[in-house]
Design an enzyme around this catalytic site. Structure first.
Site, mmCIF file in Angstrom:
data_model
loop_
_atom_site.group_PDB
_atom_site.id
_atom_site.type_symbol
_atom_site.label_atom_id
_atom_site.label_comp_id
_atom_site.label_asym_id
_atom_site.label_seq_id
_atom_site.Cartn_x
_atom_site.Cartn_y
_atom_site.Cartn_z
ATOM 1 C CE1 TYR A 219 39.902 46.754 55.400
ATOM 2 C CE2 TYR A 219 38.965 48.951 55.132
ATOM 3 C CZ TYR A 219 39.100 47.634 54.707
ATOM 4 O OH TYR A 219 38.412 47.208 53.595
ATOM 5 C CG HIS A 377 29.608 38.206 41.176
ATOM 6 N ND1 HIS A 377 30.641 38.504 40.301
ATOM 7 C CD2 HIS A 377 30.146 38.219 42.412
ATOM 8 C CE1 HIS A 377 31.738 38.718 40.998
ATOM 9 N NE2 HIS A 377 31.470 38.546 42.278
ATOM 10 C CB ALA A 378 31.046 33.174 42.605
ATOM 11 C CG HIS A 407 37.332 33.341 46.325
ATOM 12 N ND1 HIS A 407 38.279 34.285 46.654
ATOM 13 C CD2 HIS A 407 36.129 33.921 46.596
ATOM 14 C CE1 HIS A 407 37.679 35.376 47.095
ATOM 15 N NE2 HIS A 407 36.371 35.196 47.064
ATOM 16 C CD GLU A 408 32.525 32.549 46.252
ATOM 17 O OE1 GLU A 408 32.031 32.764 47.369
ATOM 18 O OE2 GLU A 408 32.890 33.455 45.496
ATOM 19 C CG HIS A 411 33.958 33.836 51.223
ATOM 20 N ND1 HIS A 411 34.573 34.903 51.832
ATOM 21 C CD2 HIS A 411 33.967 34.122 49.889
ATOM 22 C CE1 HIS A 411 34.939 35.792 50.902
ATOM 23 N NE2 HIS A 411 34.589 35.330 49.713
ATOM 24 C CD GLU A 435 36.128 38.581 49.476
ATOM 25 O OE1 GLU A 435 36.332 37.644 48.675
ATOM 26 O OE2 GLU A 435 34.999 38.887 49.884
ATOM 27 C CD1 TRP A 508 34.946 52.794 34.043
ATOM 28 C CD2 TRP A 508 34.735 52.489 36.250
ATOM 29 N NE1 TRP A 508 34.919 51.434 34.290
ATOM 30 C CE2 TRP A 508 34.787 51.219 35.631
ATOM 31 C CE3 TRP A 508 34.599 52.556 37.643
ATOM 32 C CZ2 TRP A 508 34.719 50.030 36.357
ATOM 33 C CZ3 TRP A 508 34.529 51.367 38.359
ATOM 34 C CH2 TRP A 508 34.600 50.128 37.720
ATOM 35 C CG HIS A 536 32.132 43.578 43.514
ATOM 36 N ND1 HIS A 536 32.380 42.843 42.365
ATOM 37 C CD2 HIS A 536 32.383 42.741 44.549
ATOM 38 C CE1 HIS A 536 32.780 41.631 42.702
ATOM 39 N NE2 HIS A 536 32.787 41.535 44.012
ATOM 40 N NE ARG A 545 34.584 43.532 50.920
ATOM 41 C CZ ARG A 545 33.384 43.254 51.403
ATOM 42 N NH1 ARG A 545 32.778 42.129 51.065
ATOM 43 N NH2 ARG A 545 32.780 44.085 52.216
ATOM 44 C CE1 TYR A 546 36.294 39.967 46.594
ATOM 45 C CE2 TYR A 546 35.536 42.200 46.168
ATOM 46 C CZ TYR A 546 35.257 40.875 46.457
ATOM 47 O OH TYR A 546 33.964 40.462 46.608
#
Ligand code: X8Z
Ligand code: ZN
Length: 654
Positions: A219, A377-378, A407-408, A411, A435, A508, A536, A545-546
């Site tokens: 970053y 998963h896309a 979204h895709e 990218h 993203e 978690w 993920h 990132r999201y």
């Protein structure tokens, strides 16, 4: 999958193919003697470009045709790539502390931090790591929940189980679907534990404390800063999330009397989404003003699909047997999925961007194949850094998949824009940028835009319609924020050892409670491995990132609205069709990772800082409305104390 994608996300992203000739032990014979740092980077870029298509091809096959063979090939090609990476990193040590051009210094750093799966130097361990990574992703893709026995056996995969949460409001059906999907992750626990040991060894071999530190190093700021930076952003938006949480809880409590919350937390299986990261599917429960006009995009897409299917069935004009009908259904699904993708492409083209190449339409996976397991998963793929771009999805006619295509394609347009950069700079300014591109477009899918493309009727104006449209966005974007943060809070802890394998599941759910205010309705002890049920984790894709993208996209959106000369309230802006905004966007995309993201950001937005103010500006009317709705409620929740880990009473080994 761009280079960093590959490296970083290795399994999701492509991989860098290594041709066999590069696999020779690094005897340095192939390395020019007096090579300068600049020459070294030029050579690495060339080698990377050459090996890249083979790696992405192996990854593509193993993602779209999961078998032991395809997994073996993918793991092997990864192994070759990561071995090559280790060689490059070794070679790069020659230049430490030496003079070099700033782009070369940047490229060497990108090479180091480029992988989310730092490979150990020990070749056997490296090979083990690539096998585990491929196995885990395959287990996720092939995950199946079966009930009943013999003829009564009923087996469902993620898509069908998600449909239950999406459409079925029966408490027990949802619980069964939620539990069922989470059961597929149990066998991943040991693999994941070993995976963590191996990537940590790789990270240490590279001079980092652990794999998490590498993840935090991407970053353009010290890795210690990204945690506090994301905390700062989260604190900006948390009051908005808290209001939305409170409102949703009240509605759930009235829908499921006595069962709509768990000690003030939201029940994990009732949020319309397997991971509670997007609450859009609860529209039927949460719509503020049912009479203020419909925003039922799913309904419109389904209707279109059914009409097309009927037409195709009629055209066949023969009595179809079951197989024949299934063929037609499949063809109708594919045609609908492509139509949705064309609609998304149209938005980008309206901004002045090019059409996707013909190969995109030929090579992409649009729907779930009937004859084999795939990773649904896309994802978006750059196969060769020169135009062979693809998406891999299992598209269904619903709003979630519709916006995911936008979204895709974000990218892919990023990939196409920076393809002229050297391979090491073919990545997002940071991974959050990648993203955020398509999501910025999604923000511009206002009710007027949706009306203009025939997906919703004429929209009412006025307060109620505004609140409805704000709620629609908030259920996707605001609900997501704490989820975007908690996944890597968990993984950073796993990598740095503060979360031990014996606490994986407990930790978690502690984080889910703390950030999202979500809880399972029954004990989820260490016999489960619930993180593995989220793509993920087995796919080893970093998640911060999201979170960043969900802040950045509002900053980008605001700037593009400004560029388009828009003057009204932020939430009503669409820059569809605006070439000036399009040019500004493209100018950012084609920089790729060639300069620090702060500079790229400044060129677009005028500011170098991440800032959630545009999120708050966008949602100001909704936040006000939520406050009124929640008046008199006691909002918020307490995080339950973790149950003490069971004592290990095993006798010490002799
Ligand atoms: O994984 C994705 C994309 C591919 S990069 C479909 N997303 C995250 C998720 O599904 O968990 C998009 C939003 C968050
Ligand atoms: Zn994405």
């Amino acid at each position: 999958m761009t280079y960093r994608h590959l490296l970083l996300a290795l399994s999701v992203a492509g991989v860098l193919a290594l041709s066999a000739c590069k696999r020779e032990p690094s005897t340095d014979t192939a390395i020019p003697k007096d090579e300068t740092a600049d020459q070294f980077i030029e050579r690495v870029n060339g080698e990377l470009r050459a090996m890249y298509p083979e790696i992405t091809a192996a990854q593509w096959i193993s993602n779209t045709y999961i078998t032991d063979d395809s997994k073996l090939i993918a793991a092997k090609s990864n192994e070759r790539f990561l071995t090559q990476l280790n060689d490059w990193l070794e070679q790069a040590k020659r230049f430490e502390g030496k003079e070099m051009s700033p782009p070369t210094a940047r490229a060497i750093n990108l090479l180091k931090i480029g992988t989310s799966m730092p490979p150990p130097q020990d070749p056997e361990k490296l090979a083990e790591l690539t096998r585990i990574a491929t196995d885990m992703e395959g287990m996720y893709g092939a995950g199946t929940y079966c009930t009943g026995e013999g003829d009564a056996e009923n087996c469902r995969q993620l898509g069908e189980l998600e449909d239950v949460l999406r459409n079925d409001r029966d408490y027990d059906d949802q619980l069964d679907a939620w539990r069922g999907w989470h059961s597929i992750a149990k066998p991943m626990r040991d693999k994941y534990t070993r995976f963590v040991e191996l990537v940590n060894e790789g990270a240490r071999d590279m001079g980092y404390a652990d794999a998490g530190e590498i993840w935090r190093s991407g970053y353009d700021m010290p890795p210690t800063q990204i945690g506090p930076e994301t905390d700062r952003l989260w604190n900006q938006v948390k009051p908005l999330y808290d209001q939305l949480h409170c409102y949703a809880r009240t509605r759930l409590e009235s829908k499921y009397p006595g069962e709509g919350s768990v000690d003030g937390l939201l029940p994990a299986h009732l949020m319309g989404n397997m991971w509670q990261q997007d609450w859009s599917n609860l529209w039927d429960l949460l719509e503020p003003y049912p009479n203020a006009g419909s925003l039922d995009i799913t309904g419109a897409l389904k209707k279109q699909y059914e009409a097309d299917l009927n037409e195709m069935l009629v055209k066949q004009n023969v009595m179809l047997d079951t197989d024949g009908r299934a063929e037609v259904v499949h063809a109708a699904q594919l045609a609908m999925a492509k139509k949705m993708a064309e609609r998304a492409q149209d938005f980008y083209v309206s901004l002045g961007m090019p059409k996707l190449p013909a190969s995109y339409w030929e090579n992409s996976q649009f729907i779930k194949p009937r004859d084999r397991d795939v990773v649904c998963h896309a994802s978006a793929w750059d196969m060769n850094m020169k135009g062979d771009v693809r998406t891999k999805m299992c598209i269904k006619p619903n709003e979630e998949d519709f916006t995911t295509i936008y979204h895709e394609l974000g990218h892919l347009y990023y990939d196409l824009a920076y393809n002229k950069q050297p391979p090491l700079f073919q990545a997002g300014a940071n991974d959050g940028f990648h993203e955020a591109i398509g999501d910025t477009i999604v923000l511009a899918m206002t009710p007027s835009y949706l009306h203009s493309v025939g997906l919703v009727g004429e929209q009412q104006q006025g307060h109620d319609a505004l609140i409805n449209s704000q709620m629609r966005m908030a259920l996707a974007k605001v609900a997501f924020l704490p989820f975007g943060l908690m996944i890597d809070r968990w993984r950073w802890g796993v990598f740095d050892g503060s979360i031990k394998p014996s606490d994986y599941n407990t930790a978690w759910w502690q984080l889910k409670a703390k950030y999202q205010g979500v809880a399972p309705v029954e004990a989820r002890g260490e016999e489960f491995f619930d993180p593995g049920a989220k793509y993920h984790v087995p796919g080893n894709t970093p998640y911060t990132r999201y979170f960043l993208a969900h802040i950045l996209q509002f900053q980008f959106y605001k700037s593009l609205c400004d560029a388009a000369g828009y003057k009204g309230p932020l939430n009503e802006c669409s820059f569809y069709g605006n070439k000036v905004a399009g040019q500004k966007f493209w100018a950012m995309l084609d920089k790729g990772a060639s300069q620090p993201w702060q500079k790229t950001m400044k060129e677009l937005t005028g500011s170098e800082k991440l800032d959630a103010a545009p999120v708050l500006e966008y949602f100001a009317p909704l936040q006000e409305w939520l406050k009124q709705q929640n008046e008199g409620q006691s909002c918020g929740w307490q995080v339950p104390a973790p149950k003490p880990a069971p004592r290990e009473d095993k006798p010490a080994a002799a």
